[in-house]
Design a protein around this motif. Structure first.
Motif, mmCIF file in Angstrom:
data_model
loop_
_atom_site.group_PDB
_atom_site.id
_atom_site.type_symbol
_atom_site.label_atom_id
_atom_site.label_comp_id
_atom_site.label_asym_id
_atom_site.label_seq_id
_atom_site.Cartn_x
_atom_site.Cartn_y
_atom_site.Cartn_z
ATOM 1 N N MET A 25 0.812 -1.214 0.000
ATOM 2 C CA MET A 25 0.000 0.000 0.000
ATOM 3 C C MET A 25 0.852 1.275 0.000
ATOM 4 O O MET A 25 0.562 2.200 -0.736
ATOM 5 C CB MET A 25 -0.948 0.005 1.200
ATOM 6 C CG MET A 25 -1.811 -1.249 1.295
ATOM 7 S SD MET A 25 -2.705 -1.628 -0.199
ATOM 8 C CE MET A 25 -4.107 -0.586 0.025
ATOM 9 N N ASP A 26 1.889 1.299 0.816
ATOM 10 C CA ASP A 26 2.705 2.515 0.944
ATOM 11 C C ASP A 26 3.984 2.465 0.109
ATOM 12 O O ASP A 26 4.578 3.507 -0.151
ATOM 13 C CB ASP A 26 3.067 2.755 2.410
ATOM 14 C CG ASP A 26 1.833 2.918 3.284
ATOM 15 O OD1 ASP A 26 0.799 3.384 2.774
ATOM 16 O OD2 ASP A 26 1.903 2.565 4.484
ATOM 17 N N ASP A 27 4.437 1.274 -0.275
ATOM 18 C CA ASP A 27 5.649 1.091 -1.080
ATOM 19 C C ASP A 27 6.804 1.911 -0.496
ATOM 20 O O ASP A 27 7.467 2.677 -1.203
ATOM 21 C CB ASP A 27 5.379 1.465 -2.538
ATOM 22 C CG ASP A 27 6.461 0.966 -3.497
ATOM 23 O OD1 ASP A 27 7.248 0.078 -3.121
ATOM 24 O OD2 ASP A 27 6.501 1.493 -4.627
ATOM 25 N N VAL A 28 7.036 1.735 0.819
ATOM 26 C CA VAL A 28 7.995 2.570 1.546
ATOM 27 C C VAL A 28 9.416 2.544 0.970
ATOM 28 O O VAL A 28 10.144 3.512 1.102
ATOM 29 C CB VAL A 28 8.034 2.248 3.065
ATOM 30 C CG1 VAL A 28 6.738 2.631 3.732
ATOM 31 C CG2 VAL A 28 8.379 0.801 3.318
ATOM 32 N N HIS A 29 9.820 1.480 0.337
ATOM 33 C CA HIS A 29 11.169 1.409 -0.244
ATOM 34 C C HIS A 29 11.136 1.545 -1.767
ATOM 35 O O HIS A 29 12.137 1.280 -2.436
ATOM 36 C CB HIS A 29 11.866 0.110 0.165
ATOM 37 C CG HIS A 29 12.048 -0.018 1.643
ATOM 38 N ND1 HIS A 29 12.878 0.826 2.366
ATOM 39 C CD2 HIS A 29 11.495 -0.850 2.554
ATOM 40 C CE1 HIS A 29 12.837 0.492 3.653
ATOM 41 N NE2 HIS A 29 11.993 -0.506 3.793
ATOM 42 N N ASP A 30 9.992 1.924 -2.313
ATOM 43 C CA ASP A 30 9.805 2.159 -3.753
ATOM 44 C C ASP A 30 10.110 0.947 -4.631
ATOM 45 O O ASP A 30 10.378 1.108 -5.825
ATOM 46 C CB ASP A 30 10.639 3.358 -4.228
ATOM 47 C CG ASP A 30 10.113 4.675 -3.714
ATOM 48 O OD1 ASP A 30 8.896 4.772 -3.445
ATOM 49 O OD2 ASP A 30 10.914 5.621 -3.588
ATOM 50 N N LYS A 31 10.069 -0.252 -4.071
ATOM 51 C CA LYS A 31 10.372 -1.455 -4.856
ATOM 52 C C LYS A 31 9.321 -1.689 -5.940
ATOM 53 O O LYS A 31 9.655 -2.031 -7.075
ATOM 54 C CB LYS A 31 10.476 -2.694 -3.954
ATOM 55 C CG LYS A 31 11.608 -2.631 -2.968
ATOM 56 C CD LYS A 31 12.936 -2.724 -3.668
ATOM 57 C CE LYS A 31 14.053 -2.762 -2.640
ATOM 58 N NZ LYS A 31 15.347 -2.648 -3.250
ATOM 59 N N LYS A 33 7.276 0.590 -7.255
ATOM 60 C CA LYS A 33 7.401 1.695 -8.212
ATOM 61 C C LYS A 33 8.578 1.468 -9.156
ATOM 62 O O LYS A 33 8.459 1.639 -10.371
ATOM 63 C CB LYS A 33 7.563 3.009 -7.472
ATOM 64 C CG LYS A 33 7.635 4.217 -8.368
ATOM 65 C CD LYS A 33 7.767 5.483 -7.557
ATOM 66 C CE LYS A 33 7.862 6.696 -8.463
ATOM 67 N NZ LYS A 33 7.996 7.932 -7.689
ATOM 68 N N GLU A 34 9.718 1.077 -8.609
ATOM 69 C CA GLU A 34 10.915 0.840 -9.417
ATOM 70 C C GLU A 34 10.721 -0.302 -10.411
ATOM 71 O O GLU A 34 11.332 -0.299 -11.476
ATOM 72 C CB GLU A 34 12.119 0.554 -8.522
ATOM 73 C CG GLU A 34 12.625 1.772 -7.786
ATOM 74 C CD GLU A 34 13.674 1.452 -6.729
ATOM 75 O OE1 GLU A 34 14.098 0.269 -6.618
ATOM 76 O OE2 GLU A 34 14.074 2.374 -5.999
ATOM 77 N N THR A 169 3.489 -8.684 -13.699
ATOM 78 C CA THR A 169 3.286 -7.949 -12.459
ATOM 79 C C THR A 169 4.524 -8.067 -11.571
ATOM 80 O O THR A 169 5.488 -8.742 -11.920
ATOM 81 C CB THR A 169 2.072 -8.504 -11.696
ATOM 82 O OG1 THR A 169 2.301 -9.899 -11.426
ATOM 83 C CG2 THR A 169 0.778 -8.330 -12.472
ATOM 84 N N TYR A 170 4.431 -7.441 -10.403
ATOM 85 C CA TYR A 170 5.486 -7.536 -9.403
ATOM 86 C C TYR A 170 4.989 -8.501 -8.322
ATOM 87 O O TYR A 170 4.205 -8.116 -7.463
ATOM 88 C CB TYR A 170 5.768 -6.147 -8.824
ATOM 89 C CG TYR A 170 6.909 -6.107 -7.841
ATOM 90 C CD1 TYR A 170 8.220 -6.266 -8.278
ATOM 91 C CD2 TYR A 170 6.688 -5.880 -6.488
ATOM 92 C CE1 TYR A 170 9.275 -6.202 -7.388
ATOM 93 C CE2 TYR A 170 7.743 -5.827 -5.594
ATOM 94 C CZ TYR A 170 9.031 -5.986 -6.059
ATOM 95 O OH TYR A 170 10.068 -5.927 -5.162
ATOM 96 N N PRO A 171 5.388 -9.778 -8.401
ATOM 97 C CA PRO A 171 4.861 -10.768 -7.449
ATOM 98 C C PRO A 171 5.372 -10.547 -6.030
ATOM 99 O O PRO A 171 6.544 -10.293 -5.794
ATOM 100 C CB PRO A 171 5.392 -12.108 -7.989
ATOM 101 C CG PRO A 171 5.869 -11.827 -9.383
ATOM 102 C CD PRO A 171 6.244 -10.388 -9.411
#
Length: 175
Positions: A25-31, A33-34, A169-171
């Motif tokens: 939900m927050d993607d705190v380490h931007d994984k 997104k990257e 997708t990003y599994p």
């Protein structure tokens, strides 16, 4: 029920249930997104759906007849885009991807692909989903759509998820 070995053999990252909010939900380490892809959460225990249901999301349950009506899907999708919320596609324990893609095609041909590859955001293509009858809240001229905060999350409890989806997708596997 899947074994730990099933989850271990899946591509992508493995996280604990308690980290679902931070990672998905927050993607705190931007994984996520990257990666340039949307998250595909594999939860063989089946607890993520309950967790996400009580967050500020628009969730479609693929096994519910009402949820799979094209108008229900369309409104949930444009609502998530309008208000910058996650749009969750919960396939439960079945491989429902093709059935879901077919329902999305009833709304707009190639819609699921446009979501997955994010081309729906090019030139504000997502606005083609909005109808005049949707009301003032959905009028893009009145207030902007918060698509920068939108997330598309696919969820399954199936121990052997769709291979095509795993590639597109990003599994994220819940351990």
């Amino acid at each position: 029920m899947a074994t730990g070995e099933d989850v271990d053999n899946l591509p992508g990252i493995k996280i604990k249930l308690k980290d679902i909010g931070k990672v998905v939900m927050d993607d705190v380490h931007d994984k996520v997104k990257e990666s340039g892809k949307w998250p595909f959460v594999v939860d063989t225990v089946g607890q993520v759906s309950t967790f996400l249901k009580y967050r500020d999301t628009n969730m479609i349950n693929c096994l519910e007849k009402h949820d799979m009506q094209p108008e229900t899907i369309r409104m949930a999708l444009i609502g998530a885009m309008k208000f910058g919320k996650p749009f969750i596609l919960d396939m439960n324990e079945a491989d429902m991807f093709q059935a879901c893609a077919d329902k999305f095609d009833e709304i707009q041909k190639g819609l699921i692909d446009a979501l997955l590859d994010k081309s729906i955001f090019k030139d504000e293509k997502y606005l083609s989903l909005v109808k005049d009858t949707d009301g003032a809240d959905y009028d893009p001229g009145r207030s902007p759509y918060m698509v920068d905060n939108f997330k598309f999350v696919i969820l399954t409890t199936h121990s052997r998820p769709n291979e095509n989806l795993l590639k597109r997708t990003y599994p994220i596997s819940i351990i």
